[in-house]
Design a protein around this motif. Structure first.
Motif, mmCIF file in Angstrom:
data_model
loop_
_atom_site.group_PDB
_atom_site.id
_atom_site.type_symbol
_atom_site.label_atom_id
_atom_site.label_comp_id
_atom_site.label_asym_id
_atom_site.label_seq_id
_atom_site.Cartn_x
_atom_site.Cartn_y
_atom_site.Cartn_z
ATOM 1 N N GLU A 307 49.909 41.690 36.526
ATOM 2 C CA GLU A 307 48.504 41.599 36.968
ATOM 3 C C GLU A 307 47.658 41.145 35.785
ATOM 4 O O GLU A 307 48.057 41.334 34.631
ATOM 5 N N PRO A 308 46.480 40.556 36.067
ATOM 6 C CA PRO A 308 45.691 39.966 34.979
ATOM 7 C C PRO A 308 45.343 40.952 33.856
ATOM 8 O O PRO A 308 45.292 40.561 32.689
ATOM 9 N N GLN A 309 45.145 42.224 34.185
ATOM 10 C CA GLN A 309 44.756 43.174 33.137
ATOM 11 C C GLN A 309 45.922 43.591 32.222
ATOM 12 O O GLN A 309 45.705 44.284 31.233
#
Ligand code: BGP
Length: 488
Positions: A307-309
């Motif tokens: 995921e982007p985070q």
């Protein structure tokens, strides 16, 4: 600039011994404890197959069903351990008698959150570790706590197939925050996950994954590792908030691969095998995936779900030190299965220069020095040897004592090499020998694969008085600690 060469172990060197909850505690069904993956590691006679190293690292869904349906037909030695749960005072007193400065142990997740899913922790479980840490404090012994040592709630295996699922990340973070908060004044040294690199060959033990339910074993191992990286980074971040003076590290099973020949192809293979092993601290020290892994993933069809985070989480959760267990080195060469064998116990190529243990593990003290020098060159942060030792069939002699001079020889040679590494400039924090008291073997679930300075009267079937007996190595190690590694 400091141009003074180091002469030996620093004055504050942390000498001690190491254990894991599921291999010592026993008391598997009391005080609200839940069942863990290690409670379903059945004893399989390691000689039955004719192959000594018959690891119980993997459990299939069918085996798990069978164990649950007919528990009485199997032996589960990790359920009884060595009864440390009730004998911790006596055992810690023996460690103190040897002069331990540090005692490595793990907290059992299922004592704190029996299924991993509860909102509130189990107070009886928390209270047990309070008592253990207070006992250590009596003797001025620092606990070194592994948050996850080869066990997790079985519920999370059954519900999510273990760490292949991202659902485990917040559940682990919750657990980590609870224990950091509770023990912040009692524990200074932490390790997040034991030997994360072993996920590649011990999916069930390391990541609670039932292999037959994972479409692709390699994909599952790296996906599980990715989730553990995130969980570890979040635990590190929590530690920085909750107990900023604590030191929190990552850990791998360090198996240095030597090239079989000077042929460049073999040299390249050794480099790549070592990269695969160091991939784990590479991520946890630097806070990002190393570029070499992309080609490996690509060629093996591994596609990670991220995921982007995740990049930020990894960057914000880098560790303070790198801990290693060290038992052996490997030999590798340019061959098709070389990458599959990297970092596993199955080295088909023998090293003719090295003797072996009774379990066929090559004994290579200098490999420890080489490993420490390479790791320190690579990361430049403190290192900790948190496992090392000799598994052997010890016997009680007619005089009632255990004369384990082979263990003394083994540890002496490794201590000499650590000292050399320190002179070579390595910043080494401490040394905790594995299984400082005899315990249940991780890989074979045997009692008779003994590592301790302290003999425990118990056999592979759990029979015996559980009496603790000081071995010859007990008195020897006491002198080593007293002299800070000078009297060997
Ligand atoms: C490491 C584990 C320990 C331990 C040790 C010895 O991989 O972290 O839990 O048991 O190996 O292995 P074994 O018990 O299989 O001899």
């Amino acid at each position: 600039m400091n141009l003074t060469a180091k002469k030996g172990f620093p004055a504050n060197f942390l000498w001690g011994g190491a254990t894991a909850a599921n291999q010592i505690e026993g008391a598997y069904d009391i005080d609200g404890k839940g069942m863990s993956t290690s409670d379903y590691a059945a004893y399989k006679d390691p000689y039955a197959s004719g192959k000594v190293n018959n690891f119980t690292f993997n459990v299939t869904s069918r085996e798990l069903e069978e164990y649950k349906a007919n528990p009485k037909q199997y032996l589960f030695p990790k359920r009884w351990g060595i009864d440390f749960y009730h004998r911790y005072k006596e055992d810690i007193a023996l460690f103190a008698e040897m002069g331990f400065k540090v005692f490595r142990l793990s907290i059992s997740w299922v004592r704190i959150f029996p299924t991993g899913l509860e909102e509130q922790p189990n107070e009886a479980g928390l209270a047990f570790y309070d008592k253990v840490f207070e006992e250590c404090a009596k003797y001025g012994m620092e606990p070194l706590v592994t948050m996850s040592h080869y066990e997790m709630p079985i519920t999370l295996t059954e519900k999510y197939n273990g760490w292949v699922s991202r659902e485990l990340v917040p559940l682990f973070e919750k657990y980590a925050r609870v224990i950091l908060e509770r023990y912040k004044d009692k524990v200074k040294y932490w390790i997040t996950f034991n030997e994360m690199n072993m996920n590649l060959n011990s999916l069930y033990t390391g990541a609670g994954v039932l292999e037959d339910l994972a479409d692709d074993k390699l994909q599952a191992a790296y996906q599980a590792s990715h989730h553990q990286f995130l969980a570890s980074a979040l635990a590190v971040k929590a530690a920085k908030e909750i107990c900023p003076d604590a030191k929190i590290g990552c850990m791998i099973n360090q198996i240095e691969s030597y090239a079989r020949t000077a042929k460049p192809e073999d040299q390249l293979q050794a480099l790549k095998s070592n990269q695969l092993n160091m991939f784990y601290p590479d991520v946890q020290v630097r806070g990002e995936y190393p570029s070499y892994i992309n080609r490996y993933f690509d060629e093996n069809g591994i596609v990670l779900k991220t995921e982007p985070q995740d990049d930020t989480i990894l960057k914000e959760g880098t560790v303070d030190y790198v801990a290693i267990s060290y038992y052996m080195s490997h030999v590798t060469e340019a061959r098709e299965d070389a990458m599959k064998l990297a970092g596993t116990f199955d080295s088909p190529i023998k090293n003719e220069y090295l003797p072996k243990s009774q379990w066929d593990w090559p004994i290579d003290p200098m490999g420890l020095r080489i490993s420490l020098m390479k790791l320190y060159d690579r990361y430049g942060i403190p290192l900790f040897v948190c496992e090392n030792g000799l598994g052997a069939h010890d016997v009680i002699s007619e005089d009632g004592f255990v004369h384990d001079e082979y263990r003394i020889d083994y540890i002496r040679e490794h201590v000499i090499q650590m000292k050399e590494a320190i002179k070579d400039g390595v910043d080494l924090m401490g040394y905790t020998t594995w299984g400082c008291i005899d315990l249940i073997s991780c890989g074979t679930s045997q009692m008779s694969k003994r590592y301790g300075f302290i003999y425990v009267d118990q056999d592979d079937e759990g029979k015996g008085s559980k009496e603790r007996i000081r071995k010859d190595s007990f008195y020897w190690y006491k002198k080593v600690i007293e002299s800070n590694g000078e009297k060997l």
